[in-house]
Design a protein around this motif. Structure first.
Motif, short mmCIF file in Angstrom:
data_model
loop_
_atom_site.label_atom_id
_atom_site.label_comp_id
_atom_site.label_asym_id
_atom_site.label_seq_id
_atom_site.Cartn_x
_atom_site.Cartn_y
_atom_site.Cartn_z
N ASN A 70 -7.57 -25.44 4.82
CA ASN A 70 -7.41 -26.49 5.82
C ASN A 70 -6.35 -26.16 6.87
N SER A 71 -5.80 -24.97 6.82
CA SER A 71 -4.79 -24.53 7.80
C SER A 71 -5.46 -23.76 8.92
N LEU A 72 -4.73 -23.60 10.00
CA LEU A 72 -5.22 -22.78 11.11
C LEU A 72 -5.49 -21.36 10.62
N PRO A 73 -6.36 -20.61 11.31
CA PRO A 73 -6.61 -19.23 10.88
C PRO A 73 -5.32 -18.41 10.78
N MET A 74 -5.34 -17.43 9.89
CA MET A 74 -4.17 -16.58 9.69
C MET A 74 -3.81 -15.86 10.96
N GLY A 75 -2.53 -15.66 11.14
CA GLY A 75 -2.00 -14.86 12.23
C GLY A 75 -0.79 -14.12 11.71
N ARG A 76 -0.07 -13.51 12.60
CA ARG A 76 1.17 -12.86 12.21
C ARG A 76 2.21 -13.16 13.26
N ASP A 77 3.46 -12.97 12.89
CA ASP A 77 4.56 -13.19 13.82
C ASP A 77 4.50 -12.11 14.89
N GLU A 78 4.04 -12.48 16.07
CA GLU A 78 3.86 -11.51 17.15
C GLU A 78 5.19 -10.97 17.68
N ASN A 79 6.30 -11.59 17.33
CA ASN A 79 7.61 -11.10 17.77
C ASN A 79 8.17 -10.04 16.82
N THR A 80 7.48 -9.80 15.72
CA THR A 80 7.91 -8.79 14.76
C THR A 80 6.95 -7.61 14.82
N PRO A 81 7.46 -6.38 14.98
CA PRO A 81 6.55 -5.22 15.00
C PRO A 81 5.67 -5.18 13.75
N ALA A 82 4.43 -4.78 13.93
CA ALA A 82 3.46 -4.79 12.84
C ALA A 82 3.90 -3.95 11.64
N TRP A 83 4.68 -2.90 11.86
CA TRP A 83 5.08 -2.01 10.77
C TRP A 83 6.20 -2.60 9.90
N VAL A 84 6.86 -3.65 10.37
CA VAL A 84 8.02 -4.18 9.65
C VAL A 84 7.62 -4.90 8.37
N GLN A 85 6.72 -5.85 8.46
CA GLN A 85 6.36 -6.65 7.29
C GLN A 85 5.30 -5.92 6.48
N HIS A 86 5.65 -5.59 5.23
CA HIS A 86 4.72 -4.89 4.36
C HIS A 86 5.10 -5.08 2.90
N LEU A 87 4.16 -4.80 2.04
CA LEU A 87 4.37 -4.79 0.60
C LEU A 87 4.39 -3.34 0.16
N ALA A 88 5.40 -2.95 -0.60
CA ALA A 88 5.50 -1.57 -1.06
C ALA A 88 5.45 -1.53 -2.58
N PHE A 89 4.59 -0.66 -3.09
CA PHE A 89 4.43 -0.49 -4.53
C PHE A 89 4.74 0.96 -4.90
N GLU A 90 5.39 1.14 -6.02
CA GLU A 90 5.71 2.47 -6.52
C GLU A 90 4.54 3.02 -7.32
N VAL A 91 4.24 4.30 -7.12
CA VAL A 91 3.27 5.00 -7.95
C VAL A 91 4.01 6.06 -8.75
N GLU A 92 3.34 6.61 -9.75
CA GLU A 92 3.99 7.52 -10.71
C GLU A 92 4.60 8.76 -10.08
N ASP A 93 3.83 9.44 -9.21
CA ASP A 93 4.29 10.71 -8.65
C ASP A 93 3.42 11.07 -7.45
N MET A 94 3.66 12.25 -6.88
CA MET A 94 2.89 12.68 -5.71
C MET A 94 1.41 12.85 -6.02
N ASP A 95 1.07 13.31 -7.21
CA ASP A 95 -0.34 13.44 -7.57
C ASP A 95 -1.02 12.07 -7.53
N ALA A 96 -0.35 11.06 -8.07
CA ALA A 96 -0.91 9.71 -8.05
C ALA A 96 -1.03 9.19 -6.62
N LEU A 97 -0.06 9.52 -5.77
CA LEU A 97 -0.09 9.09 -4.37
C LEU A 97 -1.29 9.71 -3.65
#
Length: 181
Positions: A70-97
Motif C-alpha cells: 500500500n506504499s508508493l513504489p520503491m525508490g532510492r535516496d537520489e542524494n546518495t550515490p548508488a554505490w554507497v548503500q549496499h549489503l555486504a556478505f563474507e564468503v569463505e575465500d577467493m575460490d568461493a568468490l
C-alpha cells in the motif's frame, strides 16, 4: 565493551516477497526462516498491511525484507550515490568468490569485480528490488588490520577538520590506482 551483542537483523524493503525469497535462495543459498504478516505496524500502530520475511545469511545473521503493497513504489535516496548503500556478505575465500561470480553471471546478472580492496576482494551485483549486494573474500595480510586500527582515530580527526580525502591508508589501493594511471 559494546552494549550490543551483534546485529539481530537488517531490514530492507522489497518489491515482491516471493521474488526476493526465490532470488536469495538461488543466488546465495539463503533459506527463508520466518515470515510475519500483520495489518498494523507494531511499533507505530498505523494501519499498513505488510509481509516481513527473514532469511538465514549464515553464522546467525539474518537478512529481512518488508513488502508493503500500500506504499508508493520503491525508490532510492537520489542524494546518495548508488554505490554507497549496499549489503555486504563474507564468503569463505577467493575460490568461493569466483564461483559465486560465475553462478551469478550464469543467472544473467551483471557482476562487477573482483575489486581488490587489499584487505579483501569483492564482487558487486543487484537483487531484483535494486539493492546493491557485495560478496567479499578476506585477503588481509598480517599486521594490516592492526595498522588500519591504529590509523583510524587520526584519520577521523583529520576528516572532521578538513572534509578532504585522508591519505594515511592510501596504501590500500595504491597499486590499483597506479596501474590504471
Amino acid at each position: 565493551m559494546a552494549l550490543t551483542r551483534g546485529i539481530h537483523h537488517v531490514a530492507y524493503r522489497c518489491r515482491d516477497a516471493n521474488e526476493t525469497v526465490d532470488f536469495y535462495k538461488r543466488a546465495l543459498d539463503m533459506d527463508l526462516v520466518l515470515a510475519i504478516s500483520e495489518d498494523r505496524v507494531p511499533s507505530t500502530k498505523e494501519p499498513d498491511p505488510y509481509m516481513h520475511i527473514f532469511l538465514d545469511a549464515g553464522r546467525g545473521n539474518v537478512l529481512a525484507f518488508f513488502e508493503v503493497p500500500n506504499s508508493l513504489p520503491m525508490g532510492r535516496d537520489e542524494n546518495t550515490p548508488a554505490w554507497v548503500q549496499h549489503l555486504a556478505f563474507e564468503v569463505e575465500d577467493m575460490d568461493a568468490l569466483l564461483s559465486a561470480k560465475a553462478r551469478l553471471e550464469g543467472m544473467g546478472l551483471d557482476v562487477i569485480g573482483p575489486t581488490n580492496h587489499e584487505i579483501f576482494q569483492s564482487i558487486y551485483f543487484h537483487d531484483p528490488s535494486g539493492h546493491r549486494i557485495e560478496l567479499a573474500a578476506n585477503t588481509v595480510k598480517p599486521g594490516q588490520l592492526e595498522e588500519l586500527n591504529r590509523l583510524a582515530p587520526s584519520m577521523m580527526d583529520e576528516w572532521q577538520r578538513t572534509r578532504r580525502t585522508v591519505r594515511q591508508a592510501a596504501w590500500l589501493h595504491a597499486e590499483e590506482f597506479a596501474a590504471s594511471a
